[in-house]
Design a protein around this motif. Sequence first.
Motif, PDB file in Angstrom:
ATOM      1  N   PHE A  22     -10.097   4.345  -5.438  1.00 50.26           N
ATOM      2  CA  PHE A  22     -10.070   5.371  -4.394  1.00 50.26           C
ATOM      3  C   PHE A  22     -10.519   6.658  -5.058  1.00 50.26           C
ATOM      4  O   PHE A  22      -9.837   7.157  -5.951  1.00 50.26           O
ATOM      5  N   PHE A  64     -10.355   6.651  -8.684  1.00 48.69           N
ATOM      6  CA  PHE A  64      -9.094   6.225  -9.296  1.00 48.69           C
ATOM      7  C   PHE A  64      -8.892   4.728  -9.069  1.00 48.69           C
ATOM      8  O   PHE A  64      -8.885   4.259  -7.939  1.00 48.69           O
ATOM      9  N   ALA A 109      -6.994   1.899  -8.370  1.00 52.76           N
ATOM     10  CA  ALA A 109      -5.669   1.519  -7.864  1.00 52.76           C
ATOM     11  C   ALA A 109      -5.371   0.066  -8.203  1.00 52.76           C
ATOM     12  O   ALA A 109      -4.226  -0.300  -8.463  1.00 52.76           O
ATOM     13  N   PRO A 146       6.508  -0.160 -10.677  1.00 55.44           N
ATOM     14  CA  PRO A 146       6.827   1.225 -10.332  1.00 55.44           C
ATOM     15  C   PRO A 146       5.980   1.729  -9.163  1.00 55.44           C
ATOM     16  O   PRO A 146       4.984   1.102  -8.795  1.00 55.44           O
ATOM     17  N   ASN A 147       6.384   2.838  -8.601  1.00 52.94           N
ATOM     18  CA  ASN A 147       5.597   3.457  -7.535  1.00 52.94           C
ATOM     19  C   ASN A 147       4.178   3.691  -8.003  1.00 52.94           C
ATOM     20  O   ASN A 147       3.964   4.133  -9.130  1.00 52.94           O
ATOM     21  N   GLY A 148       3.232   3.376  -7.127  1.00 49.67           N
ATOM     22  CA  GLY A 148       1.829   3.588  -7.467  1.00 49.67           C
ATOM     23  C   GLY A 148       1.222   2.444  -8.255  1.00 49.67           C
ATOM     24  O   GLY A 148       0.059   2.506  -8.657  1.00 49.67           O
ATOM     25  N   LYS A 171       1.064  -2.236  -5.392  1.00 47.29           N
ATOM     26  CA  LYS A 171       1.662  -3.341  -4.633  1.00 47.29           C
ATOM     27  C   LYS A 171       1.202  -3.347  -3.172  1.00 47.29           C
ATOM     28  O   LYS A 171       0.777  -4.381  -2.644  1.00 47.29           O
ATOM     29  N   THR A 172       1.290  -2.188  -2.535  1.00 50.59           N
ATOM     30  CA  THR A 172       0.883  -2.123  -1.125  1.00 50.59           C
ATOM     31  C   THR A 172      -0.632  -2.310  -1.002  1.00 50.59           C
ATOM     32  O   THR A 172      -1.112  -3.005  -0.098  1.00 50.59           O
ATOM     33  N   THR A 173      -1.380  -1.745  -1.929  1.00 49.30           N
ATOM     34  CA  THR A 173      -2.839  -1.918  -1.909  1.00 49.30           C
ATOM     35  C   THR A 173      -3.196  -3.403  -2.039  1.00 49.30           C
ATOM     36  O   THR A 173      -4.100  -3.896  -1.355  1.00 49.30           O
TER      37      THR A 173
HETATM   38  P1  ADP Z   1       2.714   0.847  -4.640  1.00 44.76           P
HETATM   39  O1  ADP Z   1       2.798   0.180  -3.324  1.00 44.76           O
HETATM   40  O2  ADP Z   1       2.854  -0.093  -5.806  1.00 44.76           O
HETATM   41  O3  ADP Z   1       3.676   1.990  -4.777  1.00 44.76           O
HETATM   42  P2  ADP Z   1       0.083   1.683  -3.770  1.00 44.76           P
HETATM   43  O4  ADP Z   1      -0.663   0.424  -3.628  1.00 44.76           O
HETATM   44  O5  ADP Z   1       0.602   2.301  -2.522  1.00 44.76           O
HETATM   45  O6  ADP Z   1       1.268   1.486  -4.829  1.00 44.76           O
HETATM   46  O7  ADP Z   1      -0.821   2.761  -4.484  1.00 44.76           O
HETATM   47  C1  ADP Z   1      -1.518   2.526  -5.695  1.00 44.76           C
HETATM   48  C2  ADP Z   1      -2.273   3.776  -6.087  1.00 44.76           C
HETATM   49  O8  ADP Z   1      -3.406   3.927  -5.238  1.00 44.76           O
HETATM   50  C3  ADP Z   1      -1.465   5.045  -5.947  1.00 44.76           C
HETATM   51  O9  ADP Z   1      -1.799   5.915  -7.006  1.00 44.76           O
HETATM   52  C4  ADP Z   1      -1.924   5.611  -4.625  1.00 44.76           C
HETATM   53  O10 ADP Z   1      -1.793   7.007  -4.608  1.00 44.76           O
HETATM   54  C5  ADP Z   1      -3.364   5.165  -4.569  1.00 44.76           C
HETATM   55  N1  ADP Z   1      -3.828   4.926  -3.183  1.00 44.76           N
HETATM   56  C6  ADP Z   1      -3.393   3.937  -2.378  1.00 44.76           C
HETATM   57  N2  ADP Z   1      -4.057   3.943  -1.191  1.00 44.76           N
HETATM   58  C7  ADP Z   1      -4.931   4.974  -1.261  1.00 44.76           C
HETATM   59  C8  ADP Z   1      -5.913   5.531  -0.378  1.00 44.76           C
HETATM   60  N3  ADP Z   1      -6.145   5.004   0.836  1.00 44.76           N
HETATM   61  N4  ADP Z   1      -6.631   6.596  -0.815  1.00 44.76           N
HETATM   62  C9  ADP Z   1      -6.428   7.127  -2.045  1.00 44.76           C
HETATM   63  N5  ADP Z   1      -5.528   6.659  -2.920  1.00 44.76           N
HETATM   64  C10 ADP Z   1      -4.789   5.607  -2.545  1.00 44.76           C
END
Ligand code: ADP
Length: 274
Positions: A41, A44, A46, A65-67, A70-72
């Motif tokens: 992104f 960066f 991810a 940990p956060n970031g 996992k959600t991505t």
């Molecule tokens: P988790 O669920 O493990 O906490 P995420 O998957 O939400 O982590 O995020 C992984 C990284 O990607 C984080 O640094 C987040 O800020 C970044 N990120 C996730 N989605 C986006 C997006 N749509 N645009 C920019 N950065 C993103």
Amino acid sequence: MNMLEQLTHRDRVFEFLAPQASPVDVRHGPILYLEDVNVSFDGFRAINNLNLTIDDGELRCIIGPNGAGKTTMMDIITGKTRPDSGSVWFGSRHNLLTKSEPDIASLGIGRKFQKPTVFEALTIFENLELAMAADKRVFPSLRARMTGEIRDRIEEVLTMIGLEELRHSPAGILAHGQKQWLEIGMLLMQRPRLLLVDEPVAGMTEQEMERTAELLTGLAGKQSVVVVEHDMGFVRSIARKVTVLHQGSVLAEGTMDQVSSDPKVIEVYLGEGA
Ligand code: ADP
Ligand code: MG
């Protein structure tokens, strides 16, 4: 049988108008396979050369940990986010990178988001019924015909989620944990092969967590389940195999005891006091 009889014969109609999504082939491998997946992104990373394999019927916990990504990762599996490179397969037949979000859902991948989205004014029973009707494979005019089948499935799911006694109550009266179970039930109505659950026990009481552990472990074997969760006690109570994500890659994988005694994991995750 003439054409009319053929069309009105329930099983045939169902087969004809609602062909099952091309089956998931797990004869020679896993149900879910991610290889060298990368997503950036704005420069960066991810997700960084992520490799992950989930076996058919497995219950896997993903922590990190956060970031960590996992959600991505779930966004990639469900078609919400397209990776820059890599492969994502559902069984050996379905290349998920060529499919849309609704196609991936109808292939049998269900996703539960953190915030429950039940219809508060409708009863629990009606919520489950609606979840079935929302399945676009079910042709609306055939609903009357399929009532029996749907009823049986609703009863089965009500028992699984432990809300049989409350079937005629509006979903609005449910406690937070019960709403989470109802939403899992709504996903189960469509018999997904793979269920992705993001932080199911956030905000739950001890007792609700225990019940959720029973529900999810009860699904294993019938469905494959991937649970992303922060609560270590909960993960310990349900996990067979745990994957630790960090900076978009797999940092460690194994039993909860193995990963929680891994110095790398302690440093980046448990060390944070999570
Ligand atoms: P988790 O669920 O493990 O906490 P995420 O998957 O939400 O982590 O995020 C992984 C990284 O990607 C984080 O640094 C987040 O800020 C970044 N990120 C996730 N989605 C986006 C997006 N749509 N645009 C920019 N950065 C993103
Ligand atoms: Mg997340």
